[in-house]
Scaffold this active site. Structure first.
Site, PDB file in Angstrom:
ATOM      1  N   CYS A 140      97.537  42.549  35.141  1.00 31.39           N
ATOM      2  CA  CYS A 140      97.082  43.945  35.050  1.00 31.39           C
ATOM      3  C   CYS A 140      95.760  44.153  35.785  1.00 31.39           C
ATOM      4  CB  CYS A 140      96.947  44.356  33.585  1.00 31.39           C
ATOM      5  SG  CYS A 140      96.038  43.173  32.563  1.00 31.39           S
ATOM      6  N   HIS A 220      91.106  47.794  29.821  1.00 30.96           N
ATOM      7  CA  HIS A 220      90.021  47.062  30.484  1.00 30.96           C
ATOM      8  C   HIS A 220      89.170  48.074  31.263  1.00 30.96           C
ATOM      9  CE1 HIS A 220      92.300  43.364  29.818  1.00 30.96           C
ATOM     10  NE2 HIS A 220      93.281  43.760  30.604  1.00 30.96           N
TER      11      HIS A 220
END
Ligand code: NAD
Length: 340
Positions: A140, A220
């Site tokens: 990711c 994130h």
């Protein structure tokens, strides 16, 4: 129709299964679980045939009211392409199974580059994946880095990249890792592995990364700076982002300054599972210094950005769609993925 099997129906696997099922040129022929669970029951409810690694566990599934279609080997035999979404480090053990069955396979970023010998991002190297037997969709964070670095590199040239990843401690549905009341250096050594991972897709990019883990589950956050070869303005960077099918702009004026508010926005937009398939760049953070260094913040939804990449990887391996932009547009359209 491309027949797709999902080996490992967890956080990523269940999302890839739904994304594949939505495509006009693909169908799910099976998904796999190791133990009975609510996810396995949902696979039944979605109509995805459920296969299990250890057939002696079939009675345990049936006792929970979950129908079992057969073994993982039977599932692999019936597919054209398998998406391996087993936990990181487990997937490499399945390579022999896919090789023996002569099937195409796609792994996720928890595996090393060597598992497939080719690391994939649809905006960067779709054409190089066409017709291959194996590919690995990068993690990711690497996906988020590759998208913006490649776009800026093509338009302005990138001399060097410096990036810090502030990483979520665990996925929201994962009770095993629990909240950690600390900022954990991940790793304590500099650089982190993310820079070399970006270079598996964009080998010419000079990049150094650092990473730390914080007690959050949503997303994130990346703090990015790039030294540019050609002069750029903030507006040109905004235009580049607006033109990119997998990068979204958290617009000036929306009042969003956190990952919590982005997730709430996705939820209000009625995105499935409040997923954000796009990288989310904060418009207000974009700035270009006098000596031509670009700075920005981008938030990455770890559970979602690799899902659309995995769908494109299926098309690239099968080779039914030769053009990256066409595959990306097909994937996005099928998911009703509109700009945030
Ligand atoms: P997960 O633990 O949520 O799901 C993995 C699934 O695989 C589980 O449902 C389990 O039933 C199944 N499984 C476990 N062992 C198996 C085995 N031996 N054979 C078949 N199935 C098995 O994991 P995840 O978070 O979905 O991660 C899958 C992959 O995606 C990893 O490579 C990971 O690094 C990568 N990835 C995860 C994230 C994330 O944030 N969760 C983001 C990007 C990439």
């Amino acid at each position: 129709m491309i027949k797709v099997a999902i080996n490992g129906y967890g956080t990523i696997g269940k999302r890839v299964a739904d994304a594949v099922a939505a495509q006009e040129d693909m169908e799910i022929i099976g998904v796999s679980k190791t133990r009975p669970s609510s996810e396995a029951l949902v696979a039944n409810k979605r109509g995805y045939p459920l296969y299990i690694a250890d057939i002696s566990k079939k009675p345990a599934f049936e006792a929970a009211g979950i129908k079992v279609a057969g073994t993982v080997e039977e599932m692999i035999a019936a597919c054209d392409v398998v998406v391996d979404a087993t936990p990181g480090g487990i997937g490499k053990n399945n390579r022999a199974l896919y090789e023996k069955a002569g099937k195409k396979a796609i792994w996720q970023g928890g595996e090393d580059h060597e598992v497939a010998g080719f690391s994939f991002n649809s905006s960067c190297n779709y054409a190089d994946a066409i017709g291959r037997q194996f590919a690995r969709v990068v993690s990711c964070n690497t996906t988020g880095l590759c998208r913006i670095i490649n776009a800026v590199d093509k338009a302005f040239g990138v001399k060097k990249v410096r990036a810090t990843m502030v990483r979520r401690g665990a996925d929201p549905g994962d009770p095993k890792r629990g909240p950690v009341d600390a900022i954990v250096l991940n790793p304590v050594t500099i650089p982190s592995h993310h820079g070399p991972d970006v270079q598996t897709v964009l080998p010419h990019i000079n990049i150094v990364t650092t990473a730390l883990v914080v007690p959050t589950t949503f997303m994130h956050m990346h703090i990015l700076s790039m030294d540019l070869k050609k002069k750029a303005t903030k507006q040109e960077i905004v235009d580049l982002i607006n033109a990119h099918p997998r990068i979204g702009l958290i617009r000036h004026g929306l009042g969003i300054t956190s990952t919590a508010e982005i997730k709430e926005y996705a939820s209000d937009l009625l995105r499935p599972r409040s997923d954000l398939w796009e990288s989310c760049i904060f418009e207000d953070s974009i700035s270009v210094s006098e000596d031509n260094e670009l700075y920005l913040f981008q938030a990455i939804h770890q559970e979602a950005d690799v899902v659309v990449e995995s769908v494109d990887a299926i098309r690239a391996l099968v080779g039914n769609v030769k053009d990256a932009d066409k595959s990306i547009a097909m994937t996005n359209k099928a998911l009703k993925f509109e700009a945030i």
